[in-house]
Design an enzyme around this catalytic site. Structure first.
Site, PDB file in Angstrom:
ATOM      1  N   ARG A 211       0.967  -1.306  -0.065  1.00 26.57           N
ATOM      2  CA  ARG A 211      -0.141   0.059   0.129  1.00 26.57           C
ATOM      3  C   ARG A 211       0.889   1.192  -0.120  1.00 26.57           C
ATOM      4  NH1 ARG A 211      -5.475  -1.481   3.132  1.00 26.57           N
ATOM      5  NH2 ARG A 211      -5.559  -3.482   2.257  1.00 26.57           N
ATOM      6  N   GLU A 213       0.847   4.275   1.007  1.00 22.51           N
ATOM      7  CA  GLU A 213       0.216   5.057   2.135  1.00 22.51           C
ATOM      8  C   GLU A 213       0.763   6.330   1.926  1.00 22.51           C
ATOM      9  OE1 GLU A 213      -2.175   3.975   4.035  1.00 22.51           O
ATOM     10  OE2 GLU A 213      -2.185   1.748   4.263  1.00 22.51           O
ATOM     11  N   ARG A 219       1.745   3.323  12.686  1.00 26.61           N
ATOM     12  CA  ARG A 219       0.906   1.873  12.285  1.00 26.61           C
ATOM     13  C   ARG A 219       0.593   1.604  10.894  1.00 26.61           C
ATOM     14  NH1 ARG A 219      -4.998   3.353  14.126  1.00 26.61           N
ATOM     15  NH2 ARG A 219      -5.237   5.284  12.778  1.00 26.61           N
ATOM     16  N   HIS A 220       1.184   2.175   9.909  1.00 27.95           N
ATOM     17  CA  HIS A 220       1.177   1.803   8.686  1.00 27.95           C
ATOM     18  C   HIS A 220       2.559   1.573   8.086  1.00 27.95           C
ATOM     19  CE1 HIS A 220      -2.540   4.364   8.818  1.00 27.95           C
ATOM     20  NE2 HIS A 220      -3.045   3.344   7.959  1.00 27.95           N
ATOM     21  N   GLU A 357      -7.340  -0.075  14.794  1.00 29.83           N
ATOM     22  CA  GLU A 357      -8.073  -1.371  13.836  1.00 29.83           C
ATOM     23  C   GLU A 357      -7.066  -2.346  13.624  1.00 29.83           C
ATOM     24  OE1 GLU A 357      -9.813   0.353  10.287  1.00 29.83           O
ATOM     25  OE2 GLU A 357      -9.161  -1.765   9.443  1.00 29.83           O
ATOM     26  N   SER A 360     -10.429  -5.656   9.061  1.00 32.07           N
ATOM     27  CA  SER A 360     -11.743  -5.247   8.367  1.00 32.07           C
ATOM     28  C   SER A 360     -12.399  -6.432   7.593  1.00 32.07           C
ATOM     29  CB  SER A 360     -11.515  -4.150   7.267  1.00 32.07           C
ATOM     30  OG  SER A 360     -11.324  -3.046   8.088  1.00 32.07           O
ATOM     31  N   ARG A 408       0.042  -5.710  12.944  1.00 36.32           N
ATOM     32  CA  ARG A 408      -0.819  -4.811  13.678  1.00 36.32           C
ATOM     33  C   ARG A 408      -1.018  -5.727  15.123  1.00 36.32           C
ATOM     34  NH1 ARG A 408      -4.565  -0.471  11.024  1.00 36.32           N
ATOM     35  NH2 ARG A 408      -3.098   0.625   9.807  1.00 36.32           N
TER      36      ARG A 408
END
Ligand code: ATP
Ligand code: MG
Length: 434
Positions: A211, A213, A219-220, A357, A360, A408
């Site tokens: 990703r 980002e 946290r990424h 989070e 998902s 995570r």
């Protein structure tokens, strides 16, 4: 190399060959000690200068810290030694000398910045508490795999070089594929769903996601590890059950098999697998509760995504893992099915740790016409996804699933401040090597 004994297995009375790194050198005059470290622990090697051959003592005391050496000798009991035993050596060989100038101190006596640690990860992992993170990560993955197998899942591996993205165009890494534009995959979402139409019915994958980002955050990552689950003939509630089971299994595996590592991290006392069932809170209730905390500058309104601050405010209040369910359809991706009774609502859910989070998921749209409509509503061209959509015309069962970020999970499990601590060689906006 002749058969080697791990330092942890050296027992008084044994004649052993140990090999490892020079952790510490202590020269007290008439007597000197080397502490040798290997994957299993450490052992003291004693040099009584009068009683040992001069060459042997010289080799031992000239060696630089972190050099790799081999020691042959007898193991003896010694109460004053750190592990209660020591080796009285006959032979010492320096197998691979280390430079006297080390870019970071593996004994941990001198602190290093995270960036220095990541640049020299090989040396960084020589620290017990750093290595412990990756032993725990490995145990977490083992437990998760085993739990998936007991849920009758088949492990799959899907392509990481793809023609289209899944979560919208902005976070994609483009690459050149024999002169054509291609991308690094953001998620195995579409592939795992395609397998639901096959006879496999229930699948999982543990693999990289990519990703681009926009920001560096704690946290990424730009390359993360996703733990993905997908099953035919279940709804979002069944998917949440499976999710809870997997997360619990991860904790239980670590609790049962990583006490030594938890101790190295200073977590042995407090670490515990979650006992209570994870509460399921609707999105509507979530925003009401967040607003009621008074922590946010601006009140949330229906349709808002939850900011970091919002997640934290609610997490503090709930104080354990929890699901947020019934998200507004418009902020969930096209493949998430709407609620049958209210199409403003989706079947999408997130699993939250009090800090952030983790997961998902949701029930998927398996009805061809609705799926095509969903693409158009999100401004995506269904033609580009024909390889995916057409399989929904040949018998696609209802299905649901989720994706869990492995880093995570490790980060929250161990209370790490930065997600980069949970991956050996992180990729972020600046970091492309090592
Ligand atoms: P966030 O809102 O926290 O950025 P997301 O909603 O964009 O995450 P999803 O597309 O829902 O992420 O991906 C599923 C899970 O994969 C996330 O809950 C998270 O655990 C993990 N994940 C996603 N993106 C990243 C990333 N860049 N770095 C690390 N983990 C990630
Ligand atoms: Mg998400």
């Amino acid at each position: 190399m002749e058969s080697r004994t791990h330092t942890a297995d050296a027992t008084p009375g044994d004649h052993v060959t140990v090999a490892g790194w020079v952790h510490e050198i202590r020269d007290l005059g008439g007597i000197a000690f080397l502490i040798v470290r290997d994957g299993s622990g450490k052992i003291q090697v004693k040099f009584e200068k009068d009683e040992r051959d001069d060459d042997l003592v010289e080799t031992a005391l000239d060696v630089q810290r972190e050099s790799v050496i081999k020691v042959i000798g007898d193991v003896e009991e010694e109460d004053r030694a750190p592990t209660g035993v020591e080796i009285v050596p006959e032979e010492v060989e320096v197998i691979s000398p280390a430079d006297p100038e080390l870019p970071l101190d593996p004994s941990g006596k001198v602190d290093a910045e995270l960036s220095t640690r990541l640049d020299n990860r090989t040396l960084d992992l020589r620290k017990e508490e750093v290595k412990a993170i990756f032993e725990i990560r490995a145990e977490m993955l083992r437990s998760v795999r085993e739990a998936f197998r007991s849920l009758d899942c088949t492990e799959i591996n899907t392509p990481k070089i793809v023609a289209t993205g899944t979560e919208g165009g902005t976070e994609l890494f483009p690459i050149t594929y024999f002169g054509r534009e291609a991308f690094m995959n953001q998620s195995p979402q579409l592939f795992k769903q395609l397998m639901i139409g096959s006879g496999l019915e229930r699948v999982f994958e543990i693999g990289p996601i990519f990703r681009a980002e926009e920001h560096n955050t704690p946290r990424h990552l730009n390359e993360a590890t996703s733990i993905d689950f997908e099953s035919a003939f279940i709804d979002e509630s069944g998917a949440m059950d499976a999710c809870e089971e997997i997360v619990r299994a991860a904790y239980e595996g670590v609790e049962a098999n990583c006490q030594k590592e938890l101790e190295a991290l200073g977590l042995a006392e407090e670490f515990a697998a979650p006992e209570e069932e994870f509460p399921r809170i609707s999105y509507e209730e979530a925003i009401e509760r967040i607003n009621a905390t008074g922590e946010l500058d601006e009140q949330l309104v229906w349709g808002d995504d939850l900011s970091t601050e919002a997640e934290r405010a609610l997490g503090e209040e709930v104080g354990q893992h929890y699901f947020i369910t019934e998200w507004p359809s418009e902020i969930k991706p096209f493949y998430i099915k709407d609620n049958d009774d209210d199409e403003q609502l989706s079947t999408g859910f997130d699993l939250m740790h009090p800090r952030l989070e983790l997961v998902s998921g949701g029930q998927r749209e398996h009805r061809y016409e609705h799926l095509i409509e969903g693409f158009e509503q999100q401004g995506l061209e269904p033609e580009a996804f024909e390889y995916y959509t057409k399989m929904f015309r040949y018998g696609m069962p209802p299905h649901a699933g989720w994706g869990l970020g492995a880093e995570r999970l490790v980060m929250t499990m161990l209370g790490l401040d930065n997600i980069r601590e949970a991956v050996i060689f992180p990729r972020d906006r600046q970091r492309l090597s090592p």
